[in-house]
Design a protein around this motif. Structure first.
Motif, PDB file in Angstrom:
ATOM      1  N   HIS A   1       0.840  -1.210   0.000  1.00  0.00           N
ATOM      2  CA  HIS A   1       0.000   0.000   0.000  1.00  0.00           C
ATOM      3  C   HIS A   1       0.880   1.267   0.000  1.00  0.00           C
ATOM      4  CE1 HIS A   1      -3.584  -2.422   0.879  1.00  0.00           C
ATOM      5  NE2 HIS A   1      -2.800  -3.102   1.704  1.00  0.00           N
ATOM      6  N   THR A   2       1.897   1.274  -0.822  1.00  0.00           N
ATOM      7  CA  THR A   2       2.844   2.393  -0.830  1.00  0.00           C
ATOM      8  C   THR A   2       3.076   2.840  -2.269  1.00  0.00           C
ATOM      9  OG1 THR A   2       3.942   1.444   1.108  1.00  0.00           O
ATOM     10  CG2 THR A   2       5.128   3.152  -0.101  1.00  0.00           C
ATOM     11  N   ASN A   3       2.694   4.101  -2.578  1.00  0.00           N
ATOM     12  CA  ASN A   3       2.936   4.612  -3.922  1.00  0.00           C
ATOM     13  C   ASN A   3       4.335   5.246  -3.999  1.00  0.00           C
ATOM     14  OD1 ASN A   3       2.759   7.193  -2.733  1.00  0.00           O
ATOM     15  ND2 ASN A   3       0.554   7.332  -3.182  1.00  0.00           N
ATOM     16  N   ARG A   4       4.646   5.823  -5.149  1.00  0.00           N
ATOM     17  CA  ARG A   4       6.001   6.338  -5.372  1.00  0.00           C
ATOM     18  C   ARG A   4       6.341   7.478  -4.407  1.00  0.00           C
ATOM     19  NH1 ARG A   4       9.517   5.979  -9.713  1.00  0.00           N
ATOM     20  NH2 ARG A   4       7.912   4.829 -10.855  1.00  0.00           N
ATOM     21  N   GLU A   5       5.407   8.405  -4.199  1.00  0.00           N
ATOM     22  CA  GLU A   5       5.694   9.528  -3.305  1.00  0.00           C
ATOM     23  C   GLU A   5       5.937   9.049  -1.886  1.00  0.00           C
ATOM     24  OE1 GLU A   5       2.504  12.273  -3.627  1.00  0.00           O
ATOM     25  OE2 GLU A   5       2.941  12.850  -5.702  1.00  0.00           O
ATOM     26  N   GLN A   6       5.087   8.163  -1.409  1.00  0.00           N
ATOM     27  CA  GLN A   6       5.273   7.628  -0.062  1.00  0.00           C
ATOM     28  C   GLN A   6       6.581   6.858   0.052  1.00  0.00           C
ATOM     29  OE1 GLN A   6       1.618   5.406  -0.090  1.00  0.00           O
ATOM     30  NE2 GLN A   6       0.545   6.892   1.197  1.00  0.00           N
ATOM     31  N   ALA A   7       6.930   6.114  -1.001  1.00  0.00           N
ATOM     32  CA  ALA A   7       8.178   5.343  -0.983  1.00  0.00           C
ATOM     33  C   ALA A   7       9.386   6.269  -0.882  1.00  0.00           C
ATOM     34  CB  ALA A   7       8.278   4.480  -2.239  1.00  0.00           C
ATOM     35  N   GLU A   8       9.359   7.397  -1.594  1.00  0.00           N
ATOM     36  CA  GLU A   8      10.485   8.324  -1.534  1.00  0.00           C
ATOM     37  C   GLU A   8      10.643   8.906  -0.126  1.00  0.00           C
ATOM     38  OE1 GLU A   8       9.787  11.183  -4.578  1.00  0.00           O
ATOM     39  OE2 GLU A   8      10.203   9.794  -6.230  1.00  0.00           O
ATOM     40  N   VAL A   9       9.506   9.235   0.513  1.00  0.00           N
ATOM     41  CA  VAL A   9       9.575   9.776   1.869  1.00  0.00           C
ATOM     42  C   VAL A   9      10.164   8.746   2.833  1.00  0.00           C
ATOM     43  CG1 VAL A   9       8.183  10.579   3.820  1.00  0.00           C
ATOM     44  CG2 VAL A   9       7.660  11.383   1.504  1.00  0.00           C
ATOM     45  N   LEU A  10       9.707   7.501   2.736  1.00  0.00           N
ATOM     46  CA  LEU A  10      10.205   6.453   3.621  1.00  0.00           C
ATOM     47  C   LEU A  10      11.677   6.159   3.371  1.00  0.00           C
ATOM     48  CD1 LEU A  10       7.169   4.021   3.502  1.00  0.00           C
ATOM     49  CD2 LEU A  10       7.990   5.231   5.506  1.00  0.00           C
ATOM     50  N   ALA A  11      12.082   6.166   2.094  1.00  0.00           N
ATOM     51  CA  ALA A  11      13.481   5.886   1.769  1.00  0.00           C
ATOM     52  C   ALA A  11      14.386   6.974   2.351  1.00  0.00           C
ATOM     53  CB  ALA A  11      13.650   5.785   0.259  1.00  0.00           C
TER      54      ALA A  11
END
Length: 552
Positions: free
Chosen positions: A472-482
């Motif tokens: 349940h993680t899109n590209r924007e959320q993935a960048e923030v988490l990374a």
């Protein structure tokens, strides 16, 4: 008529069905399910055979007879469906005499309508040849009855699938359902094109026959690939017959539906007899335990019961009753067992003396069992986790991903995968030793784990490489988490004994948000994902490390 004239679709399909019948008989052990299938198969064969004979016969009386034979087979297909599915799903206990009669009644009404055909209310010929026919209201009554049979059969299959969690049984039901739907579709097409629209369109022969052949192929696969349940039932029946204890199975009206050979020393009963417990125990009902047992038997039939009685010939007999209940706790059947326990009673005194020792031994066994349970839990955990870091291992990750990505594609849920490794890890090992290297790995894992959500999965991919699956993680959320993970790792300090040093990681990320292309091979799809994210990780290293590269 030349040879080519004989090669009509209905004849070809009849020969195919005959070939399937021969194959099933040749390669299969004939069980109850196979017998029901063979009867079903024979009924289906009548339609293409009858249609073929109608098309080549010159005498109208012969044509009329085989038109009736064809529709008699159609009248029997619906009830045959129902019986075949009940045997296939091992629900034959439902088939009591009143229910069998009720199930057969609509089919018999249809057969009477076909054979009688009063005033042509079922069918009449066109141009004095029955290959072309006009249908009356009784034909549509037949179609309605078959639709009702189909609905009841589908409900039975739905009930079985809802209450049976066996994957194999569900596959069996799905393939059976597909076969039924295939036949239904072709039957509807036949009625639409050759009955409703027969004045506007040319007759298309063989539609119903093709549907019968295709559905029969599905049924053959069902009983050959998934039809081991009857074989198991036969094995169970053979085992029960050779047991020393007597076993009687009665239905809700106390009619015997199964009895084994071991019952003969206790009671002479046969299938379909009515077994009356009061009458059976009448000779010993003066015993207190017998009166109490009969009271519970009459008033609490849904409760499992057991008693030991002194038999007329001096034997001691143990009687046990186990009710079979449905979801509403109503009694469907009862399993009554009889066992001669005379020898056991003779050794009661010896057993009492040994009881204390056995009790102590049981306690020891329980302790051993609990210890084995704890060890098994630990082994199961070790099988899916990395021994050094405590996070999941690569094998577990790949198994989870195979399941997760299919769900994500089905419901179009975005997900992301990170792949990172510790920068210059070899230098840590070479300069400070492997113990410091292990500490670097563990601190990195603990830090990364602290930044993740509960639903994220962290796994050791190999060496100093780690993978994170983020549902349940899109590209924007993935960048923030990374970015959060990268910053957290840079704050780590490792005391090497000589100095304190920091840690950095390089990371490649991949996000799936497009689900236009279906997944044909999930393993190949995962190889593609990890190829992409691995390339991104390699690019991050080339860019100077301690950075993130998003896979394109």
């Amino acid at each position: 008529m030349n040879a080519l004239g004989l090669l009509r679709p209905d004849l070809f399909i009849f020969l195919c069905l005959l070939l399937l019948l021969i194959i099933v008989i040749s390669v299969s052990q004939i069980t109850k399910t196979h017998k029901v299938y063979l009867a079903f198969h024979s009924i289906m064969m009548l339609w293409p055979l009858g249609q073929y004979i109608v098309s080549i016969a010159e005498r109208t009386d012969v044509q009329r007879i085989f038109v009736k034979v064809s529709f008699v087979s159609i009248a029997l297909i619906g009830v045959s469906w129902l019986f075949f599915v009940l045997f296939l799903t091992q629900r034959t206990a439902w088939l009591t005499k009143p229910r069998i009669a009720g199930a057969l009644l609509p089919s018999l009404i249809s057969i009477i309508a076909v054979v009688w055909n009063p005033n042509g209310l079922f069918f009449v010929s066109e141009n004095e040849h029955f290959a072309e026919r006009q249908y009356g209201p009784m034909f549509w009554l037949l179609a309605l009855i078959q639709f009702i049979y189909l609905s009841v059969t589908l409900f039975s299959m739905y009930y079985t699938m809802r209450n049976d969690h066996s994957v194999k049984r569900r596959k069996q039901m799905m393939l059976t359902l597909f076969g039924m739907l295939v036949l239904t579709v072709f039957a509807v097409l036949d009625m639409l094109l050759n009955v409703v629209l027969q004045d506007r369109l040319p007759i298309i022969s063989g539609l119903m026959s093709v549907g019968i052949l295709l559905s029969d192929l599905c049924f053959v696969v069902v009983i050959s690939r998934y039809g081991m349940f009857d074989v198991l039932s036969m094995a169970q029946k053979d085992i029960i017959d050779h047991m020393s204890m007597g076993i009687i199975v009665v239905d809700e009206s106390n009619r015997v539906i199964e009895v084994n050979r071991g019952t003969e020393p206790f009671a002479l009963v046969a299938k379909k007899d009515v077994f009356e417990m009061d009458k059976f125990l009448s000779a010993v009902e003066d015993q207190e335990e017998v009166r109490e047992f009969l009271y519970r038997y009459r008033n609490t039939p849904y409760v499992r019961q057991q008693t030991e009685i002194s038999w007329r010939d001096g034997r001691y007999v143990s009687i046990q009753i186990s009710p079979v209940l449905d979801d509403m706790k109503s009694v469907l059947a009862k399993v009554i067992t009889f066992q001669d326990v005379t020898e056991q009673r003779k050794h009661v005194d010896d057993m009492n003396r040994k009881n204390e020792a056995l009790h102590e031994r049981n306690l020891e066994l329980i302790l051993i069992q609990e210890e084995l349970f704890r060890v098994n839990q630990k082994l199961e955990q070790m099988a899916i986790t990395d021994g050094l870091t405590g996070c999941y291992n690569r094998r577990f990750l790949m198994q989870q991903l195979e399941h997760e990505v299919m769900l994500n594609h089905r419901y179009q849920t975005p997900f992301s995968i990170f792949l990172f490794d510790i920068d210059h890890f070899k230098l840590f090992n070479d300069r400070y030793g492997h113990l410091i290297g292990d500490e670097v790995i563990c601190k990195t894992v603990d830090t990364v784990r602290g930044t993740l959500r509960k639903t994220d999965i962290l796994a050791r991919y190999g060496g100093e490489e780690f993978t994170i699956y983020l549902p349940h993680t899109n590209r924007e959320q993935a960048e923030v988490l990374a970015e959060r993970i990268l910053r957290a790792v840079t704050e780590i300090e490792v005391d090497t004994g000589k100095e304190k040093t920091g840690i950095t990681i390089s990371m490649g990320t991949f996000t799936e948000e497009s689900f236009d292309t279906p997944i044909r091979d999930v393993k190949e799809y995962l190889r593609f994902i990890f190829s992409q994210v691995d390339t991104a990780l390699y690019e991050a290293k080339n860019q100077g490390r301690n950075c993130i590269v998003v896979a394109s």
